[in-house]
Write a protein that holds these residues in place. Structure first.
Motif, PDB file in Angstrom:
ATOM      1  N   SER A 162      76.365  11.967  33.942  1.00  0.00           N
ATOM      2  CA  SER A 162      76.720  12.291  35.320  1.00  0.00           C
ATOM      3  C   SER A 162      75.968  11.385  36.286  1.00  0.00           C
ATOM      4  O   SER A 162      76.544  10.916  37.280  1.00  0.00           O
ATOM      5  CB  SER A 162      76.373  13.750  35.579  1.00  0.00           C
ATOM      6  OG  SER A 162      76.629  14.090  36.909  1.00  0.00           O
ATOM      7  N   GLN A 181      77.613   8.174  36.186  1.00  0.00           N
ATOM      8  CA  GLN A 181      78.873   8.238  36.954  1.00  0.00           C
ATOM      9  C   GLN A 181      78.588   8.208  38.445  1.00  0.00           C
ATOM     10  O   GLN A 181      79.305   7.558  39.225  1.00  0.00           O
ATOM     11  CB  GLN A 181      79.642   9.499  36.569  1.00  0.00           C
ATOM     12  CG  GLN A 181      80.240   9.432  35.186  1.00  0.00           C
ATOM     13  CD  GLN A 181      80.935  10.746  34.813  1.00  0.00           C
ATOM     14  OE1 GLN A 181      80.867  11.709  35.552  1.00  0.00           O
ATOM     15  NE2 GLN A 181      81.609  10.712  33.645  1.00  0.00           N
ATOM     16  N   GLU A 221      81.407  14.961  44.662  1.00  0.00           N
ATOM     17  CA  GLU A 221      81.779  15.780  43.497  1.00  0.00           C
ATOM     18  C   GLU A 221      80.912  15.425  42.303  1.00  0.00           C
ATOM     19  O   GLU A 221      80.460  16.307  41.551  1.00  0.00           O
ATOM     20  CB  GLU A 221      83.245  15.583  43.164  1.00  0.00           C
ATOM     21  CG  GLU A 221      84.165  16.232  44.164  1.00  0.00           C
ATOM     22  CD  GLU A 221      85.633  15.994  43.859  1.00  0.00           C
ATOM     23  OE1 GLU A 221      85.904  15.279  42.859  1.00  0.00           O
ATOM     24  OE2 GLU A 221      86.487  16.495  44.575  1.00  0.00           O
ATOM     25  N   LEU A 222      80.702  14.100  42.152  1.00  0.00           N
ATOM     26  CA  LEU A 222      79.880  13.688  41.025  1.00  0.00           C
ATOM     27  C   LEU A 222      78.448  14.195  41.202  1.00  0.00           C
ATOM     28  O   LEU A 222      77.778  14.605  40.242  1.00  0.00           O
ATOM     29  CB  LEU A 222      79.906  12.173  40.869  1.00  0.00           C
ATOM     30  CG  LEU A 222      81.196  11.593  40.289  1.00  0.00           C
ATOM     31  CD1 LEU A 222      81.195  10.079  40.350  1.00  0.00           C
ATOM     32  CD2 LEU A 222      81.365  12.068  38.836  1.00  0.00           C
ATOM     33  N   LYS A 253      77.562  16.842  42.941  1.00  0.00           N
ATOM     34  CA  LYS A 253      77.572  18.301  42.702  1.00  0.00           C
ATOM     35  C   LYS A 253      77.646  18.592  41.214  1.00  0.00           C
ATOM     36  O   LYS A 253      76.903  19.452  40.684  1.00  0.00           O
ATOM     37  CB  LYS A 253      78.765  18.908  43.425  1.00  0.00           C
ATOM     38  CG  LYS A 253      78.825  20.405  43.332  1.00  0.00           C
ATOM     39  CD  LYS A 253      80.009  20.951  44.135  1.00  0.00           C
ATOM     40  CE  LYS A 253      80.052  22.468  44.057  1.00  0.00           C
ATOM     41  NZ  LYS A 253      81.215  22.986  44.836  1.00  0.00           N
ATOM     42  N   LYS A 254      78.526  17.845  40.569  1.00  0.00           N
ATOM     43  CA  LYS A 254      78.650  18.022  39.124  1.00  0.00           C
ATOM     44  C   LYS A 254      77.350  17.630  38.451  1.00  0.00           C
ATOM     45  O   LYS A 254      76.888  18.239  37.484  1.00  0.00           O
ATOM     46  CB  LYS A 254      79.812  17.198  38.591  1.00  0.00           C
ATOM     47  CG  LYS A 254      80.090  17.430  37.113  1.00  0.00           C
ATOM     48  CD  LYS A 254      81.331  16.652  36.681  1.00  0.00           C
ATOM     49  CE  LYS A 254      81.584  16.893  35.190  1.00  0.00           C
ATOM     50  NZ  LYS A 254      82.766  16.111  34.727  1.00  0.00           N
ATOM     51  N   GLU A 278      74.429  17.848  39.820  1.00  0.00           N
ATOM     52  CA  GLU A 278      73.471  18.941  40.034  1.00  0.00           C
ATOM     53  C   GLU A 278      73.711  20.069  39.043  1.00  0.00           C
ATOM     54  O   GLU A 278      72.764  20.637  38.479  1.00  0.00           O
ATOM     55  CB  GLU A 278      73.603  19.457  41.460  1.00  0.00           C
ATOM     56  CG  GLU A 278      73.076  18.470  42.492  1.00  0.00           C
ATOM     57  CD  GLU A 278      73.323  18.958  43.914  1.00  0.00           C
ATOM     58  OE1 GLU A 278      73.966  20.033  44.039  1.00  0.00           O
ATOM     59  OE2 GLU A 278      72.872  18.317  44.863  1.00  0.00           O
ATOM     60  N   GLU A 279      74.994  20.392  38.882  1.00  0.00           N
ATOM     61  CA  GLU A 279      75.329  21.456  37.925  1.00  0.00           C
ATOM     62  C   GLU A 279      74.911  21.038  36.525  1.00  0.00           C
ATOM     63  O   GLU A 279      74.382  21.845  35.745  1.00  0.00           O
ATOM     64  CB  GLU A 279      76.822  21.743  37.970  1.00  0.00           C
ATOM     65  CG  GLU A 279      77.265  22.409  39.249  1.00  0.00           C
ATOM     66  CD  GLU A 279      78.768  22.611  39.313  1.00  0.00           C
ATOM     67  OE1 GLU A 279      79.460  22.103  38.382  1.00  0.00           O
ATOM     68  OE2 GLU A 279      79.263  23.279  40.237  1.00  0.00           O
ATOM     69  N   THR A 280      75.161  19.744  36.240  1.00  0.00           N
ATOM     70  CA  THR A 280      74.789  19.269  34.907  1.00  0.00           C
ATOM     71  C   THR A 280      73.286  19.304  34.742  1.00  0.00           C
ATOM     72  O   THR A 280      72.761  19.697  33.684  1.00  0.00           O
ATOM     73  CB  THR A 280      75.311  17.848  34.696  1.00  0.00           C
ATOM     74  OG1 THR A 280      76.720  17.831  34.886  1.00  0.00           O
ATOM     75  CG2 THR A 280      74.982  17.381  33.294  1.00  0.00           C
TER      76      THR A 280
END
Length: 794
Positions: A593, A596, A685-686, A688-689, A691-693
């Motif tokens: 991520s 990315q 989005e990346l 946020k993703k 962060e989630e990751t």
């Protein structure tokens, strides 16, 4: 006399009527009565006639003929019609009396005994035509109430062993026996006479030149009454127990009766002056008359107040050996040396009845307390119980002692006998022997019953039976026991000797009491230890057994827990592995991520750069187009008409191109803005993703750590449970052996209790000399008091 005995006569009459009709009314009409000829003679022939027939009459008894059998033998009648149980023949055959018949054989068969008893009970018929003659049975229960207890304390001399007694108005009597020349100290002559008070624990014993008074419980001398006239041959207490009368003297020299007040020791009367010893004497219940029996065949009655002769009984054909006033004072019994016995009105001296039945000397007479029964003892080996109302023989009791020397009624109506074979016995009024006391070493000459000798635990007095014998010893018995209770000599040693003996006895008893107390204490302590050991070992067995059960349960629980812990460890390890893998994946995902995001941010930068370039190019193109348009418009302005048209077209084309350039620039700007916005959104989005990751990676890492911690905890718990399980298994393996050892110890402790209890029982059963020591110490102190006081008195 008539008014006193009338109710008793009515009772006898009422009782005698149905009894005389037993043979007629009670036999069943269809049952053939038993007879001597048909039923009894065959039984006697089979068992008795061989030794008791017309030619051979052992004991003077012939059983082969009815008349001879009914006449009896040398011991008197053997069949009493109507009374099979107490007929002498039945008692001998049933081995209920001595001598048992046959002497050295088995008793008669029960069936034959039943025939013999039933034949006597139903009247002793000779044959079927004989008439039944059954003697009526007397009512032997105490008729009227006995004479009541005198008011006040029982008459007793003051206690010579109590110092306080010497301070009272009545002084204690001397307890120093009177020395007799030629007699060995401490050794008495034959006990020729003895009497016991009806109301007090007092026994009088005849001795040479004196009468000695003994306490019926302690058996200690409480007084000596001098009788210098010789030897007392007869002793009797007055009805109220206050006076004692002795008849005696010296053979072929002098005889008289002396009366003492036992509370003071004073001679209150001297009655008679005989040239020979008086053989017997008594004082009337109202103390107004004294009777003496003499060797000149006379019973002489004197007035106590005057000493004058009131009347003489001259019916005797030999020495008068026994006399006795009835307790109510109505009658006087007189017995002689050849078996003669008669009753006389005490107040008038008139003959009341002649009591015939004895065949040898009358040795003693004794009245029951209610005056309704007289016992006469004889050397013919019997005691006869008489109804004084009509002179009837109520019961003939065969004693079998080679001659009965003495008989005495107790307050409860039983009576005691003493015989020449040394045996003393206790009887009920039915002639049943209640007790046979241990045989004395020589003739048992006298018997007396002290009805109130010992205070009982329930407040009721307990009697004692005193038996004096030829050896000069008095034996003491309980009526309910056939064991010798005690014995004493009626010739006590001198006070100084008694004092020395008492001191030695106290020392001996003190040592014995200490030894017994020590043994009892040791036995009690040993028993306590044994019981405590039993309790302790039993508790240990229970504790070990409980521990074993708990350990077994714990082993099972730990085994289950250990199995679950191992499964939990495997699950934790699997979960940790999974968590670690997921954390690695999450970390890879987070890294991807980030890459990315970096690529997206770079793309945004590129897009921005490209957009900026495109915008710049578009702006440059627009600038160029605007310049070209401006130039074209200038050219239009400067150009001629022909050129202007071309210039206008050029300008128009430039204007279109400008518009297109603007449009392109606008579209490029918008497209760039869209792309930029999309790129920014993609980046967002990346991010946020990412962060989630990252969060997932952190969570997965934390989960992996938690899983590792769980694995460590599960591993530690598994190891702990494994260790506890090993301990539990070792305990379960060890405890059975300990339990077995504990059981052996408990069994040994349990077995040790019984011997300890037995030893304690033996120790407790030991006669504790403490009470005897205390009593001896009290007697010692009393003796010292007596010696001191009597020395002062002298």
């Amino acid at each position: 006399m008539t008014s006193r005995l009338a109710p008793f006569a009515a009772v006898l009459l009422a009782c005698s009527l149905p009894l005389s009709a037993v043979g007629a009314d009670e036999e069943k009409k269809d049952e053939k009565p038993l007879t001597y000829d048909e039923d009894v003679l065959p039984v006697l022939r089979a068992n008795c006639v061989g030794c008791h027939n017309a030619e051979k009459q052992e004991g003077g008894l012939n059983m082969s003929q009815f008349a001879a059998l009914m006449q009896g033998g040398g011991s008197g009648e053997v069949v009493t019609p109507g009374d099979g149980e107490f007929s002498y023949l039945y008692m001998l055959a049933a081995h209920q009396a001595e001598p048992k018949m046959p002497p050295n054989g088995a008793k008669m068969a029960d069936a034959d005994l039943a025939i013999l008893k039933k034949w006597i009970d139903t009247g002793a018929r000779e044959n079927a035509g004989s008439k039944v003659k059954i003697k009526p049975k007397e009512d032997l229960s105490l008729g009227a109430a006995p004479i009541g207890r005198p008011e006040g304390p029982p008459p007793m001399p003051p206690n010579p062993y109590d110092a306080a007694a010497y301070e009272g108005e009545l002084k204690p009597l001397s307890v120093e026996a009177i020395p007799v020349e030629g007699r060995v100290a401490g050794r008495a002559d034959a006990v020729t006479a003895m009497a016991a008070s009806q109301w007090a624990p007092l026994v009088a014993v005849a001795g040479e030149g004196q009468v000695l008074l003994f306490h019926a419980d302690s058996l200690q001398p409480v007084g000596v009454l001098p009788f210098p006239e010789g030897r007392p041959m007869s002793l009797k207490f007055s009805t109220n127990g206050r006076l004692l009368i002795a008849g005696g003297g010296r053979g072929a020299y002098r005889g008289l009766a002396v009366v003492w007040d036992v509370t003071t020791g004073d001679r209150v009367a001297e009655i008679g002056d005989e040239p020979d010893s008086v053989l017997c004497a008594d004082i009337s219940p109202d103390q107004s008359l004294v009777v003496i029996g003499t060797t000149n065949k006379k019973a002489k009655v004197y007035a106590v107040a005057t000493g004058e002769l009131v009347y003489m009984v001259e019916k005797a054909t030999d020495w008068v050996t026994s006399v006795g006033f009835s307790p109510d004072g109505v009658l006087l019994a007189v017995g002689d040396r050849v078996g003669g016995l008669s009753l006389w009105e005490a107040s008038s001296g008139l003959l009341y009845s002649d009591l015939r039945g004895h065949s040898d000397a009358i040795t003693d007479v004794s009245w029951r307390a209610d005056s309704n029964l007289l016992a006469s003892a004889s050397l013919d080996d019997t005691v006869h119980l008489w109804n004084p109302e009509d002179g009837a023989l109520v019961r003939k009791v065969d004693i079998k002692v080679n001659g009965v020397e003495s008989a005495a009624f107790a307050a409860d109506g039983t009576f005691a006998t003493a015989g020449r074979n040394g045996e003393a016995m206790l009887w009920d009024l039915g002639g049943k022997q209640l007790k046979k006391f241990p045989k004395r070493p020589d003739f048992a000459l006298s018997v007396a019953i002290a009805d109130e000798a010992v205070p009982g635990p329930d407040g009721k007095p307990q009697p004692r039976i005193f038996v004096g014998d030829w050896t000069g010893v008095v034996a003491v018995f309980k009526p309910d026991s056939d064991q010798l209770l005690a014995e004493f000599s009626p010739n006590p040693p001198a006070l100084t000797e008694r004092l020395a003996a008492a001191e030695a006895k106290v020392q001996e008893l003190t040592a014995a009491a200490e030894a017994v107390a020590k043994r009892k204490a040791e036995a009690a302590a040993a028993l306590e230890r044994a019981r405590e050991a039993k309790k302790t070992t039993a508790e240990k067995v229970a504790a070990i057994d409980k521990q074993r059960n708990e350990a077994t349960q714990m082993q099972k629980s730990l085994a289950d827990a250990h199995g679950k812990a191992k499964k939990s460890l495997a699950d934790a390890q699997a979960a940790a592995q999974k968590a670690t893998q997921e954390a690695a994946k999450a970390a890879e995902a987070a890294k991807a991520s980030q890459m990315q995001i970096a690529a997206a941010e770079k793309a945004v930068q590129t897009a921005e750069s490209e957009t900026s370039k495109a915008v710049s190019e578009a702006e440059n193109a627009l600038t160029d187009a605007e310049k070209a348009l401006a130039e074209a418009e200038e050219a239009v302005k400067a150009a001629n008409e022909e050129q202007a048209d071309a210039a206008r077209k050029t300008a128009e084309a430039a204007r279109k191109k400008l518009d297109e350039a603007k449009k392109t620039a606008e579209e490029a700007r918008k497209s760039a803005e869209v792309k930029m916005e999309e790129a920014r959104k993609a980046v967002e989005e990346l991010k946020k993703k990412g962060e989630e990751t990252d969060a997932a990676a952190e969570k997965a890492t934390a989960a992996a750590k938690t899983a590792e911690d769980a694995v460590k905890a599960a591993d530690a718990e598994t190891k702990r449970l494994a260790a506890e399980l090993a301990v539990a298994e070792e305990t379960v393996k060890r405890l059975p052996k300990e339990l077995e050892e504990a059981k052996k110890a408990a069994d040994a402790a349990d077995k040790a209790v019984a011997p300890a209890e037995e030893k304690k029982k033996e120790a407790d059963a030991l006669a504790d000399p403490a009470a005897e020591r205390d009593a001896a110490a009290a007697r010692l102190a009393g003796l010292k008091v007596a010696i001191e006081r009597m020395t002062k008195a002298e």
